[in-house]
Write a protein that holds these residues in place. Structure first.
Motif, PDB file in Angstrom:
ATOM      1  N   ARG A 261      12.657  19.637  25.796  1.00 14.97           N
ATOM      2  CA  ARG A 261      13.950  20.207  25.401  1.00 14.97           C
ATOM      3  C   ARG A 261      13.792  21.648  24.912  1.00 14.97           C
ATOM      4  N   ASP A 262      12.696  21.920  24.208  1.00 15.81           N
ATOM      5  CA  ASP A 262      12.381  23.271  23.748  1.00 15.81           C
ATOM      6  C   ASP A 262      10.897  23.303  23.402  1.00 15.81           C
ATOM      7  N   TYR A 263      10.461  24.400  22.790  1.00 13.42           N
ATOM      8  CA  TYR A 263       9.037  24.583  22.503  1.00 13.42           C
ATOM      9  C   TYR A 263       8.465  23.456  21.650  1.00 13.42           C
ATOM     10  N   SER A 264       9.265  22.917  20.737  1.00  9.05           N
ATOM     11  CA  SER A 264       8.749  21.895  19.823  1.00  9.05           C
ATOM     12  C   SER A 264       8.243  20.653  20.556  1.00  9.05           C
ATOM     13  N   ASP A 265       8.744  20.396  21.750  1.00 10.02           N
ATOM     14  CA  ASP A 265       8.301  19.232  22.524  1.00 10.02           C
ATOM     15  C   ASP A 265       6.967  19.472  23.221  1.00 10.02           C
ATOM     16  N   VAL A 266       6.604  20.741  23.428  1.00 10.83           N
ATOM     17  CA  VAL A 266       5.462  21.029  24.309  1.00 10.83           C
ATOM     18  C   VAL A 266       4.479  22.025  23.703  1.00 10.83           C
ATOM     19  N   SER A 267       4.484  22.194  22.397  1.00 11.55           N
ATOM     20  CA  SER A 267       3.535  23.130  21.792  1.00 11.55           C
ATOM     21  C   SER A 267       2.112  22.718  22.167  1.00 11.55           C
ATOM     22  N   PRO A 268       1.248  23.666  22.510  1.00 11.61           N
ATOM     23  CA  PRO A 268      -0.096  23.333  23.018  1.00 11.61           C
ATOM     24  C   PRO A 268      -0.936  22.501  22.060  1.00 11.61           C
ATOM     25  N   LEU A 269      -0.806  22.796  20.746  1.00  9.68           N
ATOM     26  CA  LEU A 269      -1.633  22.083  19.770  1.00  9.68           C
ATOM     27  C   LEU A 269      -0.864  21.986  18.457  1.00  9.68           C
ATOM     28  N   ARG A 270      -0.755  20.769  17.945  1.00  4.56           N
ATOM     29  CA  ARG A 270      -0.065  20.567  16.677  1.00  4.56           C
ATOM     30  C   ARG A 270      -0.720  19.388  15.956  1.00  4.56           C
ATOM     31  N   GLY A 271      -0.440  19.283  14.652  1.00  2.35           N
ATOM     32  CA  GLY A 271      -1.037  18.177  13.923  1.00  2.35           C
ATOM     33  C   GLY A 271      -0.907  18.329  12.427  1.00  2.35           C
ATOM     34  N   LEU A 272      -1.618  17.457  11.705  1.00  2.00           N
ATOM     35  CA  LEU A 272      -1.624  17.443  10.252  1.00  2.00           C
ATOM     36  C   LEU A 272      -3.067  17.475   9.765  1.00  2.00           C
ATOM     37  N   ILE A 273      -3.315  18.277   8.705  1.00  2.00           N
ATOM     38  CA  ILE A 273      -4.667  18.367   8.164  1.00  2.00           C
ATOM     39  C   ILE A 273      -4.636  18.124   6.663  1.00  2.00           C
ATOM     40  N   LEU A 274      -5.774  17.683   6.137  1.00  2.00           N
ATOM     41  CA  LEU A 274      -5.957  17.489   4.708  1.00  2.00           C
ATOM     42  C   LEU A 274      -6.948  18.541   4.236  1.00  2.00           C
ATOM     43  N   GLY A 275      -6.465  19.472   3.400  1.00  2.00           N
ATOM     44  CA  GLY A 275      -7.316  20.571   2.949  1.00  2.00           C
ATOM     45  C   GLY A 275      -7.092  21.811   3.802  1.00  2.00           C
ATOM     46  N   GLY A 276      -8.068  22.691   3.814  1.00  2.00           N
ATOM     47  CA  GLY A 276      -8.023  23.865   4.670  1.00  2.00           C
ATOM     48  C   GLY A 276      -7.512  25.114   4.001  1.00  2.00           C
ATOM     49  N   GLY A 277      -6.383  25.015   3.276  1.00  2.00           N
ATOM     50  CA  GLY A 277      -5.800  26.199   2.665  1.00  2.00           C
ATOM     51  C   GLY A 277      -5.319  27.186   3.721  1.00  2.00           C
ATOM     52  N   ALA A 278      -5.458  28.467   3.439  1.00  2.00           N
ATOM     53  CA  ALA A 278      -5.048  29.497   4.393  1.00  2.00           C
ATOM     54  C   ALA A 278      -5.928  29.428   5.645  1.00  2.00           C
ATOM     55  N   HIS A 279      -5.369  29.859   6.769  1.00  4.54           N
ATOM     56  CA  HIS A 279      -6.147  29.808   8.006  1.00  4.54           C
ATOM     57  C   HIS A 279      -5.744  30.946   8.928  1.00  4.54           C
ATOM     58  N   THR A 280      -6.598  31.218   9.889  1.00  4.22           N
ATOM     59  CA  THR A 280      -6.301  32.173  10.947  1.00  4.22           C
ATOM     60  C   THR A 280      -6.347  31.443  12.285  1.00  4.22           C
ATOM     61  N   LEU A 281      -5.602  31.964  13.241  1.00  7.62           N
ATOM     62  CA  LEU A 281      -5.513  31.344  14.563  1.00  7.62           C
ATOM     63  C   LEU A 281      -5.819  32.383  15.629  1.00  7.62           C
ATOM     64  N   LYS A 282      -6.657  32.024  16.575  1.00  5.76           N
ATOM     65  CA  LYS A 282      -6.966  32.894  17.702  1.00  5.76           C
ATOM     66  C   LYS A 282      -6.852  32.083  18.992  1.00  5.76           C
ATOM     67  N   VAL A 283      -6.132  32.619  19.957  1.00  7.94           N
ATOM     68  CA  VAL A 283      -5.948  31.947  21.242  1.00  7.94           C
ATOM     69  C   VAL A 283      -6.388  32.884  22.360  1.00  7.94           C
ATOM     70  N   ALA A 284      -7.198  32.375  23.261  1.00 11.28           N
ATOM     71  CA  ALA A 284      -7.643  33.138  24.428  1.00 11.28           C
ATOM     72  C   ALA A 284      -7.408  32.297  25.674  1.00 11.28           C
ATOM     73  N   VAL A 285      -6.761  32.888  26.668  1.00 11.92           N
ATOM     74  CA  VAL A 285      -6.459  32.195  27.918  1.00 11.92           C
ATOM     75  C   VAL A 285      -7.013  33.002  29.078  1.00 11.92           C
ATOM     76  N   ASP A 286      -7.664  32.308  29.993  1.00  9.98           N
ATOM     77  CA  ASP A 286      -8.164  32.954  31.206  1.00  9.98           C
ATOM     78  C   ASP A 286      -7.701  32.152  32.413  1.00  9.98           C
ATOM     79  N   MET A 287      -6.982  32.817  33.310  1.00 15.33           N
ATOM     80  CA  MET A 287      -6.487  32.190  34.536  1.00 15.33           C
ATOM     81  C   MET A 287      -7.132  32.924  35.704  1.00 15.33           C
ATOM     82  N   GLU A 288      -8.184  32.315  36.237  1.00 18.83           N
ATOM     83  CA  GLU A 288      -9.003  32.971  37.249  1.00 18.83           C
ATOM     84  C   GLU A 288      -8.730  32.400  38.636  1.00 18.83           C
ATOM     85  N   PRO A 289      -8.313  33.233  39.594  1.00 20.29           N
ATOM     86  CA  PRO A 289      -8.155  32.751  40.971  1.00 20.29           C
ATOM     87  C   PRO A 289      -9.528  32.551  41.615  1.00 20.29           C
ATOM     88  N   LEU A 290      -9.718  31.403  42.243  1.00 23.32           N
ATOM     89  CA  LEU A 290     -11.021  31.094  42.862  1.00 23.32           C
ATOM     90  C   LEU A 290     -11.053  31.392  44.346  1.00 23.32           C
TER      91      LEU A 290
END
Length: 293
Positions: A261-290
């Motif tokens: 229906r929207d992004y919330s249904d198909v987000s690439p990665l989601r979840g719940l964690i215990l602990g962690g505090g502040a965090h940083t996120l880095k995403v790298a995608v490579d789409m290579e034609p063979l």
């Protein structure tokens, strides 16, 4: 065309995470023009449990739990996809858009019933008069659905500027509409909001788009990005995909990952964690034609 796609997500936490439950939506769908020949999900630290299932919309999900204390989580999805030339050309004729909107609630076909659920509000998309007014500049009386859809796509591309610094995943469609700026997720949400505000069915499609380096420059590994576009339903014709970010009809350069229906249904990665505090996120995608075009 054959593509090798590597989608790597890295979370770094300030404090240790003692438990993490996650859902990954990172495996491309199996479609008539899209075949999945290889897929692998690499997770570090290794999960204590890992299961797969198909969600309500037919997307492939992986549920995993990391019980080992960790300050970094890396999830890398590797896929190899064969894209056939799209054998369904853009239809030359379609019913007027008003007929499409009026007939949808009474369409009892299997496809019609599936489409009907995409005509309502969803967690991140609201039906608003201002969206209807904007869409009606393209959806003029008696205009064929296909023509109006292409015109709306072109207008969003023209009227809105791509700017990755002004929005986040939590930015509302109303705010995007006011600022006239955003990214592919925002433009997809906006176009869906416009269509649903006219009682038309539209769904959010996530995936990957092949990019090309500037002339004379090498292709940068990991510099690609995930992408989002729109699929609108026209009774008697079927689903019609459009890409408002680039003002084009998706072809074999668009790899479909999931839809909802929207992004919330198909987000690439989601979840719940215990602990962690502040965090940083880095995403790298490579789409290579063979293979070559």
């Amino acid at each position: 065309m054959i593509y090798r796609i590597v989608h790597r997500t890295t979370y770094k936490y300030k404090n240790p995470v003692s438990l993490g439950n996650h859902v990954a939506c990172l495996k491309p769908r199996l479609l008539q023009h899209q075949q999945l020949t290889q897929t692998e999900l690499r997770i570090h630290p290794l999960p204590a449990t890992e299961t797969e299932r198909v969600d309500y919309f037919g997307n492939l999900l992986c549920f995993f739990t990391v019980q080992e204390p960790h300050k970094q989580l890396v999830v890398e999805a590797r896929s190899e996809v064969i894209m056939q030339d799209n054998t369904s050309p853009w239809p030359q004729q379609s019913p007027p858009w008003e007929m499409a909107a009026q007939s949808l609630p009474n369409d009892l076909s299997t496809e019609g019933l599936k489409a009907y659920q995409f005509g309502f509000e969803s967690p991140r998309i609201r039906v608003r008069p201002e969206f209807a007014d904007y869409a009606l500049q393209s959806f003029t009386p008696g205009r064929p659905m296909t023509d109006a859809l292409l015109d709306l796509t072109a207008r969003i591309h023209k009227d809105f500027r791509f700017d990755s610094k002004v929005t986040t995943v939590r930015t509302t469609t109303e705010e995007v509409f006011r600022k006239r700026r955003g990214v592919c997720q925002d433009f997809a949400h906006l176009q869906i909001a416009c269509l649903r505000s006219l009682n038309l069915a539209a769904r959010y499609v996530s995936g990957y788009l092949r990019t090309y380096p500037p002339p004379g420059k090498p292709r940068l590994i990991g510099a690609d990005a995930s992408h989002a576009w729109v699929s609108a339903y026209c009774p008697g014709v079927g689903w019609l995909d459009v890409d408002p970010t680039n003002n084009l009809v998706p072809s074999n350069g668009h790899v479909t990952l999931a839809w909802g229906r929207d992004y919330s249904d198909v987000s690439p990665l989601r979840g719940l964690i215990l602990g962690g505090g502040a965090h940083t996120l880095k995403v790298a995608v490579d789409m290579e034609p063979l293979n070559s075009d």
